[in-house]
Design a protein around this motif. Structure first.
Motif, mmCIF file in Angstrom:
data_model
loop_
_atom_site.group_PDB
_atom_site.id
_atom_site.type_symbol
_atom_site.label_atom_id
_atom_site.label_comp_id
_atom_site.label_asym_id
_atom_site.label_seq_id
_atom_site.Cartn_x
_atom_site.Cartn_y
_atom_site.Cartn_z
ATOM 1 N N PRO A 48 0.812 -1.225 0.000
ATOM 2 C CA PRO A 48 0.000 0.000 0.000
ATOM 3 C C PRO A 48 0.841 1.269 0.000
ATOM 4 C CG PRO A 48 -0.066 -1.070 2.152
ATOM 5 C CD PRO A 48 0.609 -2.022 1.221
ATOM 6 N N GLY A 49 2.002 1.230 0.683
ATOM 7 C CA GLY A 49 2.868 2.401 0.690
ATOM 8 C C GLY A 49 3.430 2.705 -0.682
ATOM 9 N N CYS A 50 3.775 1.644 -1.435
ATOM 10 C CA CYS A 50 4.277 1.839 -2.799
ATOM 11 C C CYS A 50 3.197 2.431 -3.706
ATOM 12 C CB CYS A 50 4.778 0.518 -3.370
ATOM 13 S SG CYS A 50 6.332 -0.041 -2.627
ATOM 14 N N LYS A 51 1.962 2.007 -3.498
ATOM 15 C CA LYS A 51 0.861 2.563 -4.292
ATOM 16 C C LYS A 51 0.718 4.064 -4.052
ATOM 17 C CE LYS A 51 -1.842 -1.728 -4.448
ATOM 18 N NZ LYS A 51 -3.089 -2.421 -4.032
ATOM 19 N N ILE A 52 0.859 4.475 -2.787
ATOM 20 C CA ILE A 52 0.777 5.906 -2.473
ATOM 21 C C ILE A 52 1.959 6.656 -3.083
ATOM 22 C CG2 ILE A 52 0.897 7.589 -0.593
ATOM 23 C CD1 ILE A 52 -1.812 6.276 -0.852
ATOM 24 N N ASP A 53 3.162 6.060 -3.022
ATOM 25 C CA ASP A 53 4.340 6.705 -3.613
ATOM 26 C C ASP A 53 4.188 6.858 -5.116
ATOM 27 O OD1 ASP A 53 5.515 7.001 -1.190
ATOM 28 O OD2 ASP A 53 6.935 5.342 -1.404
ATOM 29 N N LYS A 54 3.650 5.833 -5.776
ATOM 30 C CA LYS A 54 3.423 5.910 -7.219
ATOM 31 C C LYS A 54 2.390 6.981 -7.544
ATOM 32 C CE LYS A 54 2.916 1.922 -9.335
ATOM 33 N NZ LYS A 54 2.483 0.513 -9.534
ATOM 34 N N LEU A 55 1.362 7.084 -6.701
ATOM 35 C CA LEU A 55 0.348 8.117 -6.901
ATOM 36 C C LEU A 55 0.944 9.513 -6.747
ATOM 37 C CD1 LEU A 55 -2.658 8.844 -7.306
ATOM 38 C CD2 LEU A 55 -2.937 8.682 -4.825
ATOM 39 N N LYS A 56 1.795 9.685 -5.732
ATOM 40 C CA LYS A 56 2.438 10.991 -5.540
ATOM 41 C C LYS A 56 3.386 11.313 -6.684
ATOM 42 C CE LYS A 56 4.043 10.213 -1.350
ATOM 43 N NZ LYS A 56 4.714 10.454 -0.049
ATOM 44 N N GLU A 57 4.051 10.274 -7.214
ATOM 45 C CA GLU A 57 4.983 10.479 -8.314
ATOM 46 C C GLU A 57 4.270 10.889 -9.599
ATOM 47 O OE1 GLU A 57 8.768 10.785 -9.850
ATOM 48 O OE2 GLU A 57 8.199 10.284 -7.782
ATOM 49 N N SER A 58 3.078 10.326 -9.827
ATOM 50 C CA SER A 58 2.358 10.594 -11.073
ATOM 51 C C SER A 58 1.453 11.814 -10.988
ATOM 52 C CB SER A 58 1.516 9.369 -11.457
ATOM 53 O OG SER A 58 0.572 9.074 -10.438
ATOM 54 N N PRO A 112 -6.706 5.142 2.605
ATOM 55 C CA PRO A 112 -5.612 4.318 2.070
ATOM 56 C C PRO A 112 -4.451 4.210 3.047
ATOM 57 C CG PRO A 112 -5.597 6.491 1.053
ATOM 58 C CD PRO A 112 -6.828 6.433 1.909
ATOM 59 N N GLU A 113 -3.848 3.036 3.111
ATOM 60 C CA GLU A 113 -2.685 2.812 3.964
ATOM 61 C C GLU A 113 -1.458 3.461 3.319
ATOM 62 O OE1 GLU A 113 -0.611 2.473 6.715
ATOM 63 O OE2 GLU A 113 -2.252 1.087 7.175
ATOM 64 N N THR A 114 -0.567 3.999 4.147
ATOM 65 C CA THR A 114 0.650 4.635 3.626
ATOM 66 C C THR A 114 1.925 3.902 4.019
ATOM 67 O OG1 THR A 114 0.777 6.099 5.560
ATOM 68 C CG2 THR A 114 -0.416 6.932 3.637
ATOM 69 N N LEU A 115 1.846 2.955 4.965
ATOM 70 C CA LEU A 115 3.044 2.253 5.416
ATOM 71 C C LEU A 115 3.491 1.244 4.368
ATOM 72 C CD1 LEU A 115 4.970 1.861 7.879
ATOM 73 C CD2 LEU A 115 3.497 -0.055 8.538
ATOM 74 N N HIS A 116 4.788 1.165 4.126
ATOM 75 C CA HIS A 116 5.342 0.186 3.192
ATOM 76 C C HIS A 116 5.401 -1.180 3.865
ATOM 77 C CE1 HIS A 116 6.633 2.794 -0.149
ATOM 78 N NE2 HIS A 116 6.756 3.718 0.785
ATOM 79 N N ILE A 117 4.709 -2.154 3.264
ATOM 80 C CA ILE A 117 4.683 -3.525 3.774
ATOM 81 C C ILE A 117 5.121 -4.442 2.636
ATOM 82 C CG2 ILE A 117 3.271 -5.334 4.806
ATOM 83 C CD1 ILE A 117 1.388 -3.122 5.795
#
Length: 470
Positions: free
Chosen positions: A22-32, A214-219
């Motif tokens: 879930p953390g990677c999904k948030i990072d990708k969203l912030k990147e795009s 949405p979860e922000t922690l990288h798991i």
């Protein structure tokens, strides 16, 4: 080995994304996406507002509120550890449900000890605020972190307004609105149930809303073997001096608290933050007492409704400033300078309060409204700046615990603030005829001393700014 080398290269470049993280999904969203995450900021505001409103409901029972703060001080670090291990969302969901249950039970209290117990359990089990501070810094791109954390501060400021106002209007409804509520009714037998029930209903809506948070922690679990191999390869490549002893995640988690306590940029910002929180809570208590006290004692002779109107105007102005102006101010001056300016301006502002009390009519209403608004804006600007420093001083995997430490320390100071402020005000009322700082002059002088101490602590060598954002 080739696959391990590939992981090493990706990790060094910091571009690796895990499909189910879930953390990677948030990072990708912030990147795009380069815009503001409006939906996530709205979620943030609503959840924190619920947490702050349940905190300030303790105002109605006086020192019973200290039980809440003491309970929160004992468990905030634990909730931070859980948030760093299992995610922000589970802690927020559990805290919202706890809020609904124990806040309603507080309204149904039949004696003093039941009220104290429910408040203590609520403070102990509702670990929302620490994870939400971490969440605010993680859900936004770096350029919007100031706005995200200002949402936390704004909700805090509005909570300070809504809590006493809600109690003033809705507590003891059978006495205030006898035509609607009889003494034999449920709200007549439980005079604090109505405001508590409304907050519980609001918290129930927040709990439902949090399901979509949405979860922000990288798991990262899918490539656990590769990650362990990467750690071993990195340790071999860079040597034990840089990588340190190889520890599994369980051991790293156990030692994270000890390392955070040695993190001086974090700890110094927490200590400064606690000093300003002591001042703010004492000021909040003193302002209400000063406003309703008689003019012969240097007060304003306001009714509780008049005080509510002043606080409502302050809350609305605070919301506008934090949403639209604070991010620009922070971007220009930086968090430390913004906090220093806020503290420096607060001192002459508070010194003017005893002289404002000599006015009357429209001039009094305008000046006290503007002064209250400006004081709250300055206080929340200081708070937001220190929030930024705390979250930038640690990596994501430590933010839950770091904010838990901050919240535990702050809760102890917030428990002392109202009691100390009330005692100071009572003592000052007996000094009306002395030559040096009579009456309310002494009250605001002591508040200024605390503010000045906080201001001095924002300079080096005490306050250390993080060298780089984590």
């Amino acid at each position: 080995m080739a696959e391990i080398n590939e992981v090493l290269l990706k990790k060094k470049d910091k571009v690796e994304y895990f499909e189910n993280c879930p953390g990677c999904k948030i990072d990708k969203l912030k990147e795009s996406s380069h815009g503001l995450p409006y939906k996530h900021l709205f979620f943030l505001f609503i959840v924190v507002l619920a947490a702050e409103r349940e905190e300030d409901i303790g105002y109605y029972a006086g020192y019973v509120g200290s039980a809440f703060m003491f309970g929160r001080a004992l468990t905030s670090v634990l909730w931070g550890m859980i948030a760093d291990r299992y995610g922000r969302k589970p802690v927020i969901l559990f805290g919202s449900v706890t809020l609904v249950i124990f806040n309603t039970l507080f309204g149904l209290s039949t004696n003093f000890w039941m009220a104290v117990s429910t408040r203590f359990l609520l403070g102990s089990l509702s670990g929302i605020l620490g994870p939400m501070r971490a969440y605010a810094s993680e859900i936004c791109r770096k350029e919007y972190q100031a706005l995200g954390l200002s949402i936390i501060s704004t909700s805090w400021g509005i909570g300070l307004v809504i809590g006493p106002a809600l109690g003033g209007f809705l507590a003891q409804p059978a006495e205030k609105y006898p035509n609607i509520f009889s003494e034999e009714s449920l709200f007549g037998r439980f005079p604090y149930l109505l405001p508590c029930l409304l907050i519980s209903i609001f918290a129930l809506g927040v709990a439902v809303l949090s399901c979509w948070l949405p979860e922000t922690l990288h798991i990262h679990t899918k490539n656990k073997v590769l990650e362990d191999s990467y750690d071993a390869l990195e340790a071999t490549a860079y040597g034990p001096s840089e990588k340190g002893n190889m520890q599994n995640s369980e051991e790293r988690h156990q030692f994270s608290l000890q390392s955070l306590l040695k993190n001086w940029p974090l700890m110094s910002s927490i200590i400064v933050f606690c000093v300003f929180q002591l001042h703010d809570m004492a000021y909040s208590e003193i302002f209400s007492l000063w406003a309703v006290s008689p003019r012969k004692y240097g007060g304003l002779s306001y009714s509780t409704a008049d005080v509510g109107e002043v606080l409502a105007v302050s809350g609305f102005g605070l919301l506008l400033f934090q949403l639209f102006l604070y991010p620009l101010v922070e971007r220009f001056f930086g968090p430390i300078m913004t906090s220093r300016i806020g503290a420096a301006l607060s001192i002459p502002l508070l010194s003017s309060y005893p002289f404002i009390a000599t006015l009357s009519g429209l001039s009094l209403a305008l000046l006290i409204g503007c002064a209250s608004l400006l004081k709250n804006v300055l206080a929340v600007s200081i708070t937001t700046g220190l929030f930024l420093l705390q979250n930038r001083a640690v990596s994501q995997g430590e933010r839950g615990v770091a904010n838990g430490i901050s919240l535990s320390a702050m809760s102890l100071f917030k428990a002392l603030g109202p009691a100390g402020g009330g005692s100071l005000f009572s003592w000052a009322q007996k000094r009306q005829n002395v030559a040096f700082l009579p009456g309310d002059h002494m009250v605001f002088f002591v508040l200024n001393v605390i503010e000045a101490i906080g201001l001095l602590m924002t300079f080096k060598p005490f306050l250390a700014e993080p060298a780089v954002d984590k």
